[in-house]
Design a protein around this motif. Structure first.
Motif, mmCIF file in Angstrom:
data_model
loop_
_atom_site.group_PDB
_atom_site.id
_atom_site.type_symbol
_atom_site.label_atom_id
_atom_site.label_comp_id
_atom_site.label_asym_id
_atom_site.label_seq_id
_atom_site.Cartn_x
_atom_site.Cartn_y
_atom_site.Cartn_z
ATOM 1 N N PHE A 368 0.855 -1.184 0.000
ATOM 2 C CA PHE A 368 0.000 0.000 0.000
ATOM 3 C C PHE A 368 0.894 1.237 0.000
ATOM 4 N N LYS A 369 0.934 1.964 -1.129
ATOM 5 C CA LYS A 369 1.817 3.125 -1.232
ATOM 6 C C LYS A 369 1.027 4.412 -1.007
ATOM 7 N N GLY A 370 1.521 5.248 -0.114
ATOM 8 C CA GLY A 370 0.896 6.559 0.101
ATOM 9 C C GLY A 370 -0.241 6.553 1.101
ATOM 10 N N TYR A 371 -0.391 5.443 1.842
ATOM 11 C CA TYR A 371 -1.448 5.393 2.860
ATOM 12 C C TYR A 371 -0.823 5.469 4.242
ATOM 13 N N PRO A 372 -0.914 6.605 4.923
ATOM 14 C CA PRO A 372 -0.383 6.626 6.281
ATOM 15 C C PRO A 372 -1.213 5.698 7.165
ATOM 16 N N THR A 373 -0.549 4.891 7.955
ATOM 17 C CA THR A 373 -1.278 3.964 8.828
ATOM 18 C C THR A 373 -0.852 4.137 10.289
ATOM 19 N N PHE A 374 0.491 4.327 10.509
ATOM 20 C CA PHE A 374 0.985 4.392 11.891
ATOM 21 C C PHE A 374 0.351 5.559 12.642
ATOM 22 N N ARG A 375 0.192 6.700 11.955
ATOM 23 C CA ARG A 375 -0.344 7.876 12.646
ATOM 24 C C ARG A 375 -1.798 7.659 13.111
ATOM 25 N N PHE A 376 -2.502 6.744 12.448
ATOM 26 C CA PHE A 376 -3.856 6.431 12.899
ATOM 27 C C PHE A 376 -3.820 5.342 13.983
ATOM 28 N N TRP A 377 -2.837 4.446 13.879
ATOM 29 C CA TRP A 377 -2.694 3.391 14.886
ATOM 30 C C TRP A 377 -2.346 3.990 16.240
ATOM 31 N N ILE A 378 -1.438 4.964 16.227
ATOM 32 C CA ILE A 378 -0.953 5.540 17.487
ATOM 33 C C ILE A 378 -2.084 6.256 18.240
ATOM 34 N N LYS A 379 -3.118 6.657 17.498
ATOM 35 C CA LYS A 379 -4.245 7.354 18.140
ATOM 36 C C LYS A 379 -5.279 6.392 18.746
ATOM 37 N N LEU A 380 -5.146 5.085 18.437
ATOM 38 C CA LEU A 380 -6.107 4.114 18.999
ATOM 39 C C LEU A 380 -5.908 4.003 20.506
ATOM 40 N N ASN A 381 -6.953 3.600 21.218
ATOM 41 C CA ASN A 381 -6.738 3.360 22.651
ATOM 42 C C ASN A 381 -5.878 2.100 22.819
ATOM 43 N N ALA A 382 -5.351 1.917 24.036
ATOM 44 C CA ALA A 382 -4.368 0.847 24.266
ATOM 45 C C ALA A 382 -4.949 -0.519 23.901
ATOM 46 N N LYS A 383 -6.225 -0.721 24.246
ATOM 47 C CA LYS A 383 -6.837 -2.040 24.001
ATOM 48 C C LYS A 383 -6.860 -2.354 22.501
ATOM 49 N N ARG A 384 -7.242 -1.354 21.718
ATOM 50 C CA ARG A 384 -7.334 -1.602 20.261
ATOM 51 C C ARG A 384 -5.948 -1.735 19.644
ATOM 52 N N LYS A 385 -4.988 -0.965 20.198
ATOM 53 C CA LYS A 385 -3.603 -1.083 19.680
ATOM 54 C C LYS A 385 -3.122 -2.527 19.835
ATOM 55 N N VAL A 386 -3.233 -3.017 21.062
ATOM 56 C CA VAL A 386 -2.750 -4.377 21.340
ATOM 57 C C VAL A 386 -3.586 -5.385 20.549
ATOM 58 N N GLY A 387 -4.907 -5.154 20.547
ATOM 59 C CA GLY A 387 -5.815 -6.081 19.857
ATOM 60 C C GLY A 387 -5.507 -6.188 18.383
ATOM 61 N N SER A 388 -5.110 -5.072 17.761
ATOM 62 C CA SER A 388 -4.864 -5.115 16.315
ATOM 63 C C SER A 388 -3.686 -6.038 15.985
ATOM 64 N N VAL A 389 -2.730 -6.132 16.911
ATOM 65 C CA VAL A 389 -1.564 -6.993 16.656
ATOM 66 C C VAL A 389 -1.840 -8.417 17.165
ATOM 67 N N LEU A 390 -2.160 -8.518 18.468
ATOM 68 C CA LEU A 390 -2.339 -9.859 19.035
ATOM 69 C C LEU A 390 -3.585 -10.552 18.473
ATOM 70 N N GLY A 391 -4.638 -9.746 18.253
ATOM 71 C CA GLY A 391 -5.868 -10.312 17.679
ATOM 72 C C GLY A 391 -5.585 -10.890 16.306
ATOM 73 N N THR A 392 -4.752 -10.210 15.538
ATOM 74 C CA THR A 392 -4.435 -10.713 14.194
ATOM 75 C C THR A 392 -3.591 -11.977 14.278
ATOM 76 N N LEU A 393 -2.646 -11.998 15.232
ATOM 77 C CA LEU A 393 -1.836 -13.213 15.375
ATOM 78 C C LEU A 393 -2.739 -14.408 15.698
ATOM 79 N N LYS A 394 -3.763 -14.170 16.541
ATOM 80 C CA LYS A 394 -4.717 -15.255 16.845
ATOM 81 C C LYS A 394 -5.470 -15.661 15.582
ATOM 82 N N ARG A 395 -5.884 -14.628 14.817
ATOM 83 C CA ARG A 395 -6.654 -14.934 13.594
ATOM 84 C C ARG A 395 -5.814 -15.704 12.577
ATOM 85 N N VAL A 396 -4.519 -15.456 12.576
ATOM 86 C CA VAL A 396 -3.645 -16.171 11.630
ATOM 87 C C VAL A 396 -3.883 -17.677 11.794
ATOM 88 N N PHE A 397 -4.064 -18.094 13.062
ATOM 89 C CA PHE A 397 -4.274 -19.527 13.312
ATOM 90 C C PHE A 397 -5.749 -19.891 13.207
#
Ligand SMILES: Cc1cc2nc3c(=O)[nH]c(=O)nc-3n(C[C@H](O)[C@H](O)[C@H](O)COP(=O)(O)OP(=O)(O)OC[C@H]3O[C@@H](n4cnc5c(N)ncnc54)[C@H](O)[C@@H]3O)c2cc1C
Ligand code: SF4
Ligand code: SF4
Length: 409
Positions: A368-397
């Motif tokens: 994805f070229k030209g789509y800022p993502t980190f600046r929107f991630w950093i604004k998420l609350n702590a639960k959603r920040k962690v959930g976006s990473v760990l939740g995805t790792l769970k979904r991988v399986f």
């Protein structure tokens, strides 16, 4: 980072949106939904030409604003020239449509004014209303019959080649990923570039799968319909009811559900690519339409659309439709997108965490070229920040994202 090297990899490893652009680029490719997750290319075709138009593999915002345009690149919403709230002036078009009937009104106007010879969009198949199929509409009646959102997989670009065999000019309606595929096709293909008079898209949180839809219909009707007589997702009011009818165990059955109930269940079956979609707002179209969700449906409000004009061509066309009286604009306000679609901002934030988790799991990811993502991630609350990473790792399986979705046949 592992990229997709062919459309078979895109389809096998959960990158496919089902748009059908590859089937236009290579006529040996067709689209099928064999496994119920979504429409997928049936053969690899000539990998390089098909991959070059594939929005599942790569999206690049850099080509989106023409040098003579006044549009601004909004980091979240893409190119924005003007934002309005409005609706179809014809009350029946407004009522039958999903939000304000704007897509149907603009499509009808394009056809009746002679701006285009046909409209390429999607409809429920006459043979089986649960199947969504591309349709070239050349009459007002056909355009009106395609009104309403179908929360189901669709592949409108798989109908592009046949449509261009029949008409010289087209208005195209599709999901944001379809509009992106069309944009890529137009960059490479002169016939398509010269034939597309206008491209309309809509805000899109994702397409529920065919198996998810079938299961929901069976649950609602109390069994498998044989056959399914009718299916509609919304409309006839705002947002309108999900309704289905069919013959179940030899008896007539019908069911209704509110928009919130039906979407609440159906959305759980969205294809994985929708979870990592950077463009939920139709950035590659001339005009993108959505629900004016800043108002609360109260059973009385007939509904209106959020209208995001992205190109000069879209602006000229909308102005012409307003002058002709076929659509009515209520107000112009750039803040309307955030007011109506705030949940999509969180979704963009989660994208950074989800892609990170996929890379950690050594999965192939789209570029994805030209789509800022980190600046929107950093604004998420702590639960959603962690959930976006760990939740995805769970979904991988849980969703077996490491495994081949389906072998190309
Ligand atoms: C899968 C999906 C997800 C959506 N998610 C959101 C969202 O998160 N937020 C939001 O504000 N709006 C969303 N919408 C858009 C919204 O439902 C309306 O389509 C939009 O507001 C335009 O309404 P309208 O009354 O102008 O459209 P109408 O006049 O009713 O016309 C609808 C047009 O969409 C086409 N269409 C319907 N279903 C599909 C499909 N599956 N694939 C391709 N084309 C289709 C029809 O062919 C028709 O041309 C979604 C729509 C879909 C189909
Ligand atoms: S995303 Fe579209 S172009 Fe890419 S493989 Fe899927 S259907 Fe083909
Ligand atoms: S969420 Fe994105 S990938 Fe999924 S159907 Fe909508 S536009 Fe396509």
């Amino acid at each position: 980072m592992k990229k997709f090297a062919s459309i078979s990899e895109v389809a096998d490893y959960h990158g496919c949106t089902g748009c059908g652009a590859c089937s236009y680029a290579d006529s040996s490719v067709s689209m099928k939904d064999d496994h119920g997750n979504g429409l997928r290319p049936t053969s690899e075709g000539s990998s390089s030409s098909a991959l070059a138009v594939c929005p599942g593999a790569e999206l690049d915002r850099s080509s989106l604003i023409a040098s003579d345009s006044d549009a601004e690149m909004d980091p979240m919403w893409g190119p924005v020239l003007a934002v309005y709230e409005g609706y179809a002036s014809d009350n029946s078009v407004r009522s039958n449509g999903s939000s304000g009937g704007m897509i149907t009104a603009l499509s009808r106007y394009a056809l009746e004014s002679g701006a285009v010879e046909g409209v390429l969009h999607t409809v429920g198949s006459p043979a089986d209303p649960s199947v969504t199929t591309p349709k070239l509409s050349r009459s007002t009646e056909e355009v009106l019959a395609a009104s309403g959102s179908r929360y189901a997989v669709s592949s409108p670009l798989s109908g592009l080649a046949a449509a261009l065999d029949q008409v010289d000019s087209l208005l195209f309606v599709g999901k944001p990923c379809d509009a992106a595929g069309l944009h890529k096709i137009s960059q490479q293909d002169e016939i398509a570039r010269n034939s597309i008079g206008l491209s309309l898209s809509f805000f899109c949180a994702g397409t529920p799968s065919t198996s998810g839809n079938k299961q929901y219909i069976e649950n609602q009707l109390g069994g498998k319909p044989e056959p399914l007589h009718s299916l509609k997702y919304r409309g006839e009011g705002w947002p309108g009811l999900w309704e289905a009818s069919g013959t179940v165990s030899g008896k007539q059955a019908s069911a209704t559900a509110t928009y919130a109930e039906s979407w609440g269940k159906l959305q759980a079956s969205r294809q994985w690519r929708c979870y990592i979609c950077p463009d939920h707002s139709g950035e590659y179209a001339d005009i993108a339409l959505g629900d004016a969700w800043y108002k609360t449906p109260d059973g009385v409000n007939p509904g209106s659309s959020l209208i995001v004009v992205r190109t000069e061509r879209g602006k000229r066309f909308l102005e012409s439709a307003v002058s002709a009286g076929v659509v009515t604009l209520v107000k112009e306000d750039r803040t309307l997108i955030d007011q109506c679609q705030s949940y999509l901002v969180d979704s963009r934030g989660e994208l950074w965490g989800r892609l990170l988790a996929m890379k950690v799991a050594m999965l192939r990811t789209p570029v994805f070229k030209g789509y800022p993502t980190f600046r929107f991630w950093i604004k998420l609350n702590a639960k959603r920040k962690v959930g976006s990473v760990l939740g995805t790792l769970k979904r991988v399986f849980r969703k077996k994202l490491y495994a081949n979705e389906v072998r190309l046949k």
